[in-house]
Design a protein around this motif. Structure first.
Motif, PDB file in Angstrom:
ATOM      1  N   THR A   1      -4.572   3.179  -9.233  1.00 46.57           N
ATOM      2  CA  THR A   1      -5.683   3.333  -8.288  1.00 46.57           C
ATOM      3  C   THR A   1      -6.265   1.961  -7.937  1.00 46.57           C
ATOM      4  O   THR A   1      -6.650   1.707  -6.793  1.00 46.57           O
ATOM      5  CB  THR A   1      -6.780   4.266  -8.828  1.00 46.57           C
ATOM      6  OG1 THR A   1      -7.678   4.576  -7.771  1.00 46.57           O
ATOM      7  CG2 THR A   1      -7.573   3.658  -9.968  1.00 46.57           C
ATOM      8  N   GLY A   2      -6.295   1.038  -8.915  1.00 45.25           N
ATOM      9  CA  GLY A   2      -6.770  -0.313  -8.640  1.00 45.25           C
ATOM     10  C   GLY A   2      -5.834  -1.073  -7.724  1.00 45.25           C
ATOM     11  O   GLY A   2      -6.268  -1.758  -6.791  1.00 45.25           O
ATOM     12  N   ALA A   3      -4.526  -0.942  -7.959  1.00 47.33           N
ATOM     13  CA  ALA A   3      -3.542  -1.618  -7.111  1.00 47.33           C
ATOM     14  C   ALA A   3      -3.600  -1.087  -5.683  1.00 47.33           C
ATOM     15  O   ALA A   3      -3.548  -1.859  -4.715  1.00 47.33           O
ATOM     16  CB  ALA A   3      -2.148  -1.431  -7.697  1.00 47.33           C
ATOM     17  N   MET A   4      -3.694   0.235  -5.546  1.00 43.41           N
ATOM     18  CA  MET A   4      -3.801   0.825  -4.211  1.00 43.41           C
ATOM     19  C   MET A   4      -5.093   0.377  -3.536  1.00 43.41           C
ATOM     20  O   MET A   4      -5.125   0.115  -2.325  1.00 43.41           O
ATOM     21  CB  MET A   4      -3.740   2.342  -4.289  1.00 43.41           C
ATOM     22  CG  MET A   4      -3.819   3.022  -2.927  1.00 43.41           C
ATOM     23  SD  MET A   4      -3.894   4.821  -3.048  1.00 43.41           S
ATOM     24  CE  MET A   4      -4.197   5.235  -1.311  1.00 43.41           C
ATOM     25  N   ASP A   5      -6.172   0.270  -4.312  1.00 38.02           N
ATOM     26  CA  ASP A   5      -7.466  -0.150  -3.765  1.00 38.02           C
ATOM     27  C   ASP A   5      -7.371  -1.543  -3.162  1.00 38.02           C
ATOM     28  O   ASP A   5      -7.851  -1.793  -2.046  1.00 38.02           O
ATOM     29  CB  ASP A   5      -8.517  -0.098  -4.868  1.00 38.02           C
ATOM     30  CG  ASP A   5      -9.933  -0.233  -4.338  1.00 38.02           C
ATOM     31  OD1 ASP A   5     -10.310  -1.361  -3.984  1.00 38.02           O
ATOM     32  OD2 ASP A   5     -10.652   0.773  -4.271  1.00 38.02           O
ATOM     33  N   VAL A   6      -6.756  -2.481  -3.887  1.00 32.02           N
ATOM     34  CA  VAL A   6      -6.605  -3.843  -3.377  1.00 32.02           C
ATOM     35  C   VAL A   6      -5.779  -3.835  -2.090  1.00 32.02           C
ATOM     36  O   VAL A   6      -6.125  -4.491  -1.103  1.00 32.02           O
ATOM     37  CB  VAL A   6      -5.930  -4.738  -4.432  1.00 32.02           C
ATOM     38  CG1 VAL A   6      -5.568  -6.095  -3.840  1.00 32.02           C
ATOM     39  CG2 VAL A   6      -6.850  -4.927  -5.635  1.00 32.02           C
ATOM     40  N   ALA A   7      -4.674  -3.080  -2.105  1.00 35.72           N
ATOM     41  CA  ALA A   7      -3.771  -3.071  -0.950  1.00 35.72           C
ATOM     42  C   ALA A   7      -4.425  -2.463   0.287  1.00 35.72           C
ATOM     43  O   ALA A   7      -4.283  -2.981   1.396  1.00 35.72           O
ATOM     44  CB  ALA A   7      -2.492  -2.315  -1.304  1.00 35.72           C
TER      45      ALA A   7
ATOM     46  N   VAL B   1       0.826  -1.207   0.000  1.00 37.56           N
ATOM     47  CA  VAL B   1       0.000   0.000   0.000  1.00 37.56           C
ATOM     48  C   VAL B   1       0.862   1.261   0.000  1.00 37.56           C
ATOM     49  O   VAL B   1       0.493   2.280  -0.592  1.00 37.56           O
ATOM     50  CB  VAL B   1      -0.996  -0.004   1.186  1.00 37.56           C
ATOM     51  CG1 VAL B   1      -0.325   0.407   2.498  1.00 37.56           C
ATOM     52  CG2 VAL B   1      -2.174   0.910   0.902  1.00 37.56           C
ATOM     53  N   GLN B   2       2.034   1.194   0.621  1.00 38.13           N
ATOM     54  CA  GLN B   2       2.923   2.351   0.594  1.00 38.13           C
ATOM     55  C   GLN B   2       3.483   2.592  -0.805  1.00 38.13           C
ATOM     56  O   GLN B   2       3.497   3.731  -1.300  1.00 38.13           O
ATOM     57  CB  GLN B   2       4.073   2.153   1.594  1.00 38.13           C
ATOM     58  CG  GLN B   2       3.640   2.181   3.045  1.00 38.13           C
ATOM     59  CD  GLN B   2       4.820   2.046   3.992  1.00 38.13           C
ATOM     60  OE1 GLN B   2       5.601   2.967   4.144  1.00 38.13           O
ATOM     61  NE2 GLN B   2       4.941   0.897   4.630  1.00 38.13           N
ATOM     62  N   ILE B   3       3.946   1.528  -1.453  1.00 38.17           N
ATOM     63  CA  ILE B   3       4.509   1.664  -2.797  1.00 38.17           C
ATOM     64  C   ILE B   3       3.460   2.142  -3.799  1.00 38.17           C
ATOM     65  O   ILE B   3       3.693   3.060  -4.596  1.00 38.17           O
ATOM     66  CB  ILE B   3       5.123   0.323  -3.268  1.00 38.17           C
ATOM     67  CG1 ILE B   3       6.273  -0.093  -2.347  1.00 38.17           C
ATOM     68  CG2 ILE B   3       5.592   0.423  -4.713  1.00 38.17           C
ATOM     69  CD1 ILE B   3       7.433   0.880  -2.327  1.00 38.17           C
ATOM     70  N   THR B   4       2.280   1.509  -3.769  1.00 36.08           N
ATOM     71  CA  THR B   4       1.248   1.878  -4.745  1.00 36.08           C
ATOM     72  C   THR B   4       0.749   3.310  -4.529  1.00 36.08           C
ATOM     73  O   THR B   4       0.453   4.015  -5.498  1.00 36.08           O
ATOM     74  CB  THR B   4       0.064   0.901  -4.670  1.00 36.08           C
ATOM     75  OG1 THR B   4      -0.421   0.822  -3.321  1.00 36.08           O
ATOM     76  CG2 THR B   4       0.487  -0.485  -5.131  1.00 36.08           C
ATOM     77  N   THR B   5       0.671   3.748  -3.279  1.00 28.89           N
ATOM     78  CA  THR B   5       0.233   5.120  -3.014  1.00 28.89           C
ATOM     79  C   THR B   5       1.235   6.130  -3.562  1.00 28.89           C
ATOM     80  O   THR B   5       0.854   7.121  -4.202  1.00 28.89           O
ATOM     81  CB  THR B   5       0.040   5.346  -1.507  1.00 28.89           C
ATOM     82  OG1 THR B   5      -0.904   4.394  -0.999  1.00 28.89           O
ATOM     83  CG2 THR B   5      -0.487   6.751  -1.228  1.00 28.89           C
TER      84      THR B   5
END
Length: 397
Positions: free
Chosen positions: A122-128, A88-92
């Protein structure tokens, strides 16, 4: 014996309502929603800058959806390997600059690449962040998912309500720079409080395969038809107000803002309402309200009445998806992750891909017609609403 029972009962008590970890994941949901909400009033300017027709814009939104569904499973694999806190840190950090990137594009091809990355991250962050929210629920022994999605809606409200005014005041580039700066600040506040994933040694590994039982697919269909209207309001409501109801730029983002406001308020109350009345009854009432609201918005001849319609639709749609997700995680005889993976993928495909198809429909009809026809999908949800019984904790137990 009594002392042992007392210790066991104390260890199973829910954590306090507010913890550092819950605050962190709420900030992440707010950040993601804020950027997506700010995208709504920006869409007409993105379309104008690249000279897109409605069908071409629909194709761009399709690319947005492709990006999300490509990167969502990648994020899921990385979460399994490194934990949701790391991912979540990386994707954000990768997601925040994409809102600036889609403002700098000057051709259709660069626009397609930028919107692919925007949708994908945004999808990757959403999953995380959803995975991290599940971890926080386990730690707190308390349901928080509806309130997390409420914070996403609040972020969407803030981004949509301020977007049009900021664009009119400081310009398109000034708007995204302020937005990205605020997003970085929110992330820096949340980062030290994000919960690290805890090991779950009692969980047996489950072989990754698609379920053969139709139940998760039917619940996935419910989630899909619940999220299509949400995606339609997000991506097309600003154009609907501006082009068909002649709303000024400063007002165009208010459709999604009104939708997000009522959605956020009702999601904060969602867990209590569901526990009080049950998943089936809650879903049915929500479905009727969503249908009425979209019909009012679609048949309106004034901006004010359309905003009322979108607000009522927000009340209805608010808890439909959380109920579907809860039901997916409690399907008897099926590992929670298996059912949930099917339902979330089908659901998010509705919010990602359906708006792009609507662009082609709108070019040959009107967006008013679209908002009038969309409630037909909710009739299917009402027909399947008995499946919401799996969302109730009593049935799950």
């Amino acid at each position: 014996m009594n002392d042992t029972a007392s210790v066991t009962a104390a260890s199973q008590r829910p954590a306090p309502i507010v913890t550092r970890e819950r605050a962190a994941v709420a900030l992440l949901f707010f950040l993601n929603g804020m950027v997506m909400g700010a995208w709504a009033p920006k869409i007409p300017f993105f379309s104008q800058a690249l000279g897109l027709t409605e069908s071409m814009l629909g194709l761009m939104l399709f690319v947005f959806g492709v990006g999300s569904l490509v990167m969502m499973p990648i994020a899921g694999m990385q979460i399994a390997r490194f934990g949701s806190r790391h991912v979540v840190q990386i994707t954000t950090l990768l997601y925040i600059p994409t809102i600036v990137l889609i403002t700098l594009v000057d051709s259709v091809w660069t626009g397609a690449i930028a919107i692919f990355l925007f949708g994908g991250l945004t999808g990757a962050m959403d999953v995380a962040m959803n995975a991290n929210a599940v971890e926080v629920e386990r730690q707190m022994r308390r349901s928080i998912m509806s309130s997390c999605h409420a914070f996403w809606s609040l972020g969407g409200l803030f981004g949509a309500a301020t977007g049009g005014t900021l664009i009119a005041t400081v310009g398109v580039m000034g708007h995204v720079l302020l937005l990205a700066g605020l997003a970085v600040v929110l992330f820096l506040v949340a980062r030290p409080m994000i919960l690290a994933d805890a090991p779950h040694p009692s969980e047996e590994p489950v072989r990754a395969r698609l379920p053969l039982t139709p139940l998760p697919w039917l619940i996935g269909l419910m989630a899909l038809f619940c999220m299509v209207p949400e995606g339609t309001v997000l991506d097309w409501s600003a154009l609907y107000l501006r082009n068909e109801l002649n709303a000024p730029t400063e007002i165009s983002g208010f459709a999604f803002a009104a939708f997000s406001l009522t959605m956020a308020a009702c999601r904060f109350a969602g867990d209590f309402v569901r526990d009080r009345f049950g998943g089936v009854k809650t879903l049915r009432v929500c479905g009727v309200l969503a249908t009425v609201g979209l019909l009012i918005a679609g048949r309106s001849d004034s901006v004010a009445l359309a905003l009322v319609g979108f607000a009522i639709a927000g009340i209805g749609i608010s808890n439909m998806v959380p109920i579907a997700f809860s039901a997916a995680g409690n399907i008897p005889g099926l590992a929670p992750g298996v059912g949930l993976s099917v339902v979330t993928t089908m659901g998010y495909s509705g919010i990602l891909f359906a708006p792009s198809l609507i662009g082609f429909v709108a070019e040959h009809t009107t967006l008013s017609t679209v908002y009038t026809a969309i409630p037909a999908l909710l009739l299917v949800v009402l027909a399947l609403s008995h499946l919401a019984r799996y969302a109730d904790r009593v049935n799950a137990a």
